[in-house]
Design an enzyme around this catalytic site. Structure first.
Site, PDB file in Angstrom:
ATOM      1  CE  LYS A 213      26.677  27.239 -65.866  1.00  0.00           C
ATOM      2  NZ  LYS A 213      27.544  27.874 -66.865  1.00  0.00           N
ATOM      3  N   GLY A 269      19.077  18.081 -73.560  1.00  0.00           N
ATOM      4  CA  GLY A 269      19.801  17.050 -72.804  1.00  0.00           C
ATOM      5  C   GLY A 269      20.225  17.566 -71.436  1.00  0.00           C
ATOM      6  CD  GLU A 294      10.496  27.978 -71.946  1.00  0.00           C
ATOM      7  OE1 GLU A 294      10.195  27.226 -72.895  1.00  0.00           O
ATOM      8  OE2 GLU A 294       9.740  28.153 -70.969  1.00  0.00           O
ATOM      9  CB  CYS A 328      15.980  27.749 -79.469  1.00  0.00           C
ATOM     10  SG  CYS A 328      15.087  29.270 -79.130  1.00  0.00           S
TER      11      CYS A 328
HETATM   12  N1  LIG Z   1      13.777  27.428 -76.113  1.00  0.00           N
HETATM   13  C1  LIG Z   1      14.435  28.556 -75.953  1.00  0.00           C
HETATM   14  O1  LIG Z   1      13.886  29.603 -75.623  1.00  0.00           O
HETATM   15  C2  LIG Z   1      15.919  28.580 -76.189  1.00  0.00           C
HETATM   16  C3  LIG Z   1      16.570  29.811 -76.309  1.00  0.00           C
HETATM   17  C4  LIG Z   1      17.949  29.820 -76.517  1.00  0.00           C
HETATM   18  C5  LIG Z   1      18.649  28.631 -76.631  1.00  0.00           C
HETATM   19  N2  LIG Z   1      17.979  27.452 -76.529  1.00  0.00           N
HETATM   20  C6  LIG Z   1      18.695  26.186 -76.678  1.00  0.00           C
HETATM   21  O2  LIG Z   1      19.973  26.295 -76.050  1.00  0.00           O
HETATM   22  C7  LIG Z   1      20.912  25.479 -76.728  1.00  0.00           C
HETATM   23  C8  LIG Z   1      22.119  26.303 -77.103  1.00  0.00           C
HETATM   24  O3  LIG Z   1      22.675  26.932 -75.983  1.00  0.00           O
HETATM   25  P1  LIG Z   1      23.929  26.331 -75.207  1.00  0.00           P
HETATM   26  O4  LIG Z   1      24.840  25.675 -76.190  1.00  0.00           O
HETATM   27  O5  LIG Z   1      24.458  27.425 -74.355  1.00  0.00           O
HETATM   28  O6  LIG Z   1      23.217  25.205 -74.350  1.00  0.00           O
HETATM   29  P2  LIG Z   1      23.838  24.222 -73.245  1.00  0.00           P
HETATM   30  O7  LIG Z   1      22.738  23.320 -72.810  1.00  0.00           O
HETATM   31  O8  LIG Z   1      25.095  23.635 -73.705  1.00  0.00           O
HETATM   32  O9  LIG Z   1      24.236  25.225 -72.042  1.00  0.00           O
HETATM   33  C9  LIG Z   1      23.238  26.017 -71.407  1.00  0.00           C
HETATM   34  C10 LIG Z   1      23.734  26.364 -70.017  1.00  0.00           C
HETATM   35  O10 LIG Z   1      23.744  25.165 -69.238  1.00  0.00           O
HETATM   36  C11 LIG Z   1      25.012  25.040 -68.599  1.00  0.00           C
HETATM   37  N3  LIG Z   1      25.262  23.623 -68.342  1.00  0.00           N
HETATM   38  C12 LIG Z   1      25.726  22.685 -69.200  1.00  0.00           C
HETATM   39  N4  LIG Z   1      25.795  21.486 -68.569  1.00  0.00           N
HETATM   40  C13 LIG Z   1      25.375  21.681 -67.308  1.00  0.00           C
HETATM   41  C14 LIG Z   1      25.208  20.830 -66.169  1.00  0.00           C
HETATM   42  N5  LIG Z   1      25.483  19.541 -66.223  1.00  0.00           N
HETATM   43  N6  LIG Z   1      24.750  21.382 -65.022  1.00  0.00           N
HETATM   44  C15 LIG Z   1      24.434  22.695 -64.950  1.00  0.00           C
HETATM   45  N7  LIG Z   1      24.558  23.553 -65.997  1.00  0.00           N
HETATM   46  C16 LIG Z   1      25.016  23.046 -67.163  1.00  0.00           C
HETATM   47  C17 LIG Z   1      25.973  25.697 -69.586  1.00  0.00           C
HETATM   48  O11 LIG Z   1      27.184  26.015 -68.969  1.00  0.00           O
HETATM   49  C18 LIG Z   1      25.164  26.913 -69.988  1.00  0.00           C
HETATM   50  O12 LIG Z   1      25.256  27.940 -69.012  1.00  0.00           O
HETATM   51  C19 LIG Z   1      20.199  24.933 -77.945  1.00  0.00           C
HETATM   52  O13 LIG Z   1      19.769  23.631 -77.685  1.00  0.00           O
HETATM   53  C20 LIG Z   1      19.014  25.887 -78.098  1.00  0.00           C
HETATM   54  O14 LIG Z   1      17.931  25.334 -78.792  1.00  0.00           O
HETATM   55  C21 LIG Z   1      16.647  27.408 -76.296  1.00  0.00           C
HETATM   56  N1  LIG Z   2      13.201  34.224 -79.228  1.00  0.00           N
HETATM   57  C1  LIG Z   2      14.087  33.965 -80.320  1.00  0.00           C
HETATM   58  C2  LIG Z   2      14.805  32.653 -80.205  1.00  0.00           C
HETATM   59  C3  LIG Z   2      15.494  32.404 -78.907  1.00  0.00           C
HETATM   60  C4  LIG Z   2      16.278  31.139 -78.997  1.00  0.00           C
HETATM   61  O1  LIG Z   2      17.405  31.027 -79.341  1.00  0.00           O
HETATM   62  C5  LIG Z   2      13.316  33.954 -81.625  1.00  0.00           C
HETATM   63  O2  LIG Z   2      12.097  34.035 -81.614  1.00  0.00           O
HETATM   64  O3  LIG Z   2      13.936  33.843 -82.678  1.00  0.00           O
END
Ligand SMILES: NC(=O)c1ccc[n+]([C@@H]2O[C@H](COP(=O)([O-])OP(=O)(O)OC[C@H]3O[C@@H](n4cnc5c(N)ncnc54)[C@H](O)[C@@H]3O)[C@@H](O)[C@H]2O)c1
Ligand SMILES: N[C@@H](CCC=O)C(=O)O
Length: 543
Positions: A213, A269, A294, A328
């Site tokens: 998804k 969250g 992540e 992120c």
């Molecule tokens: N640590 C990492 O490697 C990494 C990499 C990329 C993004 N991120 C994080 O992702 C976030 C940005 O991405 P985003 O806006 O798409 O995040 P998001 O948490 O809003 O959504 C992520 C996914 O979760 C789904 N989702 C949302 N609520 C849900 C629920 N209640 N149940 C099941 N699925 C649900 C969304 O539809 C989407 O597919 C930022 O916080 C960023 O730091 C982290």
């Molecule tokens: N792996 C990417 C970050 C992924 C998260 O959004 C970086 O290292 O910049």
């Protein structure tokens, strides 16, 4: 079946093309962008052997040009989640019994398709659908996704090769890496096409079947990834791509007895909500599900008084504003020693002044739009609050406009209070907050860095003094899962800097590494005794 111990090709990082003016790669990508803009695509879900069109069509538009229509996707409901689970479970036996080198060949072929005939298409889709400039698209949707696929195949082979080192007399010990018993759910974020491709393919490569998804705002490129997987020969039902809202998917998936694993990337969250739901349902499952997530970050840059001001300013400009800060890993809080502040400010403001903003179709734009209106409103809310706070100074940017696209100028906030909210909370936009500390109070500043936010994803130290570097490396041991010395905190490369953070930033299972792949198998130990004992008595027991 083929017989033999097979070696897989040694992976190297996919070279990043430069798309310089006049280059052939620039011309062919520009043509792919024009072609994509001239069409309206109709995007179905992929469940088992079916392309599912529900008629509940949702529009897809470029974030930088929200009146332009790129296509529609067909939104599903809980019945489609059920269908996807059934398709995954139905395809499972044949897939997990397939020889691993056949699975490897599918994903190696997908990598080569992306590197060659699909490179322009996946880059164009990411540029238009997620508003990425050409360089940001190239390092993500082409190079990182290709690297994930090729390196993971290599790690898979190494995992299978790891066998018990000792065999007692008359005994043969073996380890079988079983796929998980059930299906895996992959939930992917909007910001990286590579992550969207890696999260379903990593468990699938290890013999699992998957429900995928994606975020709605990434579906335009997700559809191209699925096209590549299918073209590479991925059988039906192995990765089932559905477009439903998160809670609807969660309700069905996390109450299913065959749920065996979650591969998530997104906000902290959402991940915590999912973990709680899984915990509450734990007695329903046939097996303890693997949970890999992540999540968010509040990534730091701290400079020591010995740092090079120009190098520091460049790292801040790129670390904070590439892809509009929607990484992120983005540098979003910086700690600058008082002796360097004026010099760093001069370089940074000059860089920001020179950054052009607009759609990625014009390759000279460094800054593009943020992903959607919800993100735009959230980010500009922080900016407005800062503008109205007399203790806070906006030293660059602060302007925004959503009339054509969701554009926010790169913004730098200078705070007096190191615990001001933009130093603490993840904003996920082009906003960098700076705190200038007394240059002689470096150790106290390191403590601030460590204690300011609940996250622990990426961070960087800039210094030319080795003692200062060593001190930061030690004191910030748990503040970042990816720690950079004299470099920006973004841009990790598969096979070089395995990526992931701890604390509130996730389970740190390092995407694109053997550590991650090990989460998608459940080892079975097999001991075979060649001549079995025929008497229970120990030698010292009398007959
Ligand atoms: N640590 C990492 O490697 C990494 C990499 C990329 C993004 N991120 C994080 O992702 C976030 C940005 O991405 P985003 O806006 O798409 O995040 P998001 O948490 O809003 O959504 C992520 C996914 O979760 C789904 N989702 C949302 N609520 C849900 C629920 N209640 N149940 C099941 N699925 C649900 C969304 O539809 C989407 O597919 C930022 O916080 C960023 O730091 C982290
Ligand atoms: N792996 C990417 C970050 C992924 C998260 O959004 C970086 O290292 O910049």
């Amino acid at each position: 079946m083929l017989k033999g111990f097979f070696n897989v090709p040694d992976p190297t990082n996919e070279p990043v093309k430069n798309y310089a003016p006049g280059s052939p790669e620039r011309a062919s990508l520009q043509a792919a962008i024009n072609d994509a803009r001239s069409k309206v695509v109709d995007i179905p879900m992929f469940i088992g052997s079916e392309e599912v069109r529900t008629g509940n069509k949702k529009e897809l538009s470029p974030p930088h040009d929200h009146q332009h229509l790129l296509g529609y996707f067909h939104e599903g409901d809980s019945s489609h989640v059920e269908q996807a689970i059934n398709a995954a479970l139905g395809a499972k036996a044949a897939w997990e019994n397939m020889q691993w080198e056949q699975r490897a060949a599918i994903f190696l072929k997908a990598a080569d398709l992306l590197a060659g005939p699909y490179r322009d298409k996946i880059n164009a889709a990411t540029m238009l659908g997620q508003s990425k400039n050409v360089y940001q698209a190239e390092i993500d949707s082409a190079c990182e996704l290709i690297d994930f696929l090729r390196f993971n195949v290599k790690f898979m082979a190494e995992i299978y090769a790891q066998q018990p080192p000792i065999h007692g007399a008359g005994i043969w010990n073996r380890t079988e890496q079983r796929p998980l018993e059930g299906f895996v759910m992959a939930i992917t974020p909007f910001n990286f096409t590579a992550i969207a491709g890696n999260l379903p393919s990593a468990p699938a490569m290890m013999g699992n079947t998957v429900i995928w998804k994606p975020a709605h705002t990434q579906i335009y490129a997700a559809n191209v990834i699925m096209e590549v997987f299918r073209k590479a020969g991925l059988p039906d039902g192995i990765i089932n791509l559905i477009y439903v809202d998160g809670p609807t998917a969660g309700d069905v998936v996390f109450s299913h007895p065959d749920f065996a694993g979650l591969h998530f990337t997104g906000s902290t969250g959402v991940f915590q909500t999912l973990w709680k739901t899984i915990g509450a349902n734990i007695s329903r499952y046939k097996t303890y599900p693997r949970i890999v997530g992540e999540t968010g970050g509040k990534d730091f840059v701290i400079a020591h008084k010995s740092a090079d001001a120009k190098e520091l300013a460049t790292a801040l400009a790129r670390g904070a504003f590439e892809y509009q800060g929607q990484k992120c890993s983005a540098a979003s809080r910086a700690y600058i020693p008082s002796n360097l502040w004026e010099e760093v400010k001069g370089f940074l403001l000059a860089d920001i002044d020179s950054m052009k903003m607009g759609g990625p179709e014009d390759f000279s734009n460094f800054i593009n739009a943020v992903i959607d209106e919800k993100a735009f409103d959230k980010i500009t809310g922080y900016i407005d609050e800062a503008k109205n706070d007399s203790n806070v100074e906006i030293v660059a940017g602060g302007n925004y406009d959503k009339s054509t696209g969701y554009f926010i100028a790169p913004t730098v906030i200078h705070v007096q209070d190191p615990m001001y909210k933009t130093m603490v909370e993840e904003i996920f936009g082009p906003v960098l907050t700076l705190y200038v500390y007394h240059a002689e109070h470096y150790e106290e500043a390191l403590e601030l860095v460590d204690q300011t936010s609940p996250y622990g994803l990426t961070g960087a130290v800039f210094s030319r003094d080795r003692y200062a570097i060593e001190l930061a490396t030690t004191k910030l041991r748990h503040a970042a899962g990816n720690f950079y010395i004299n470099d920006k905190p973004t841009g990790a490369v598969v096979g070089q800097q395995p990526f992931g953070g701890a604390r509130a930033s996730g389970t740190n299972d390092k995407a694109g590494s053997m550590i991650n792949l090990l989460r998608w198998v459940s080892p079975r130990t097999i001991k075979e005794t060649f001549v079995s004992p025929r008497d229970y008595r120990y030698p010292f027991l009398e007959e």
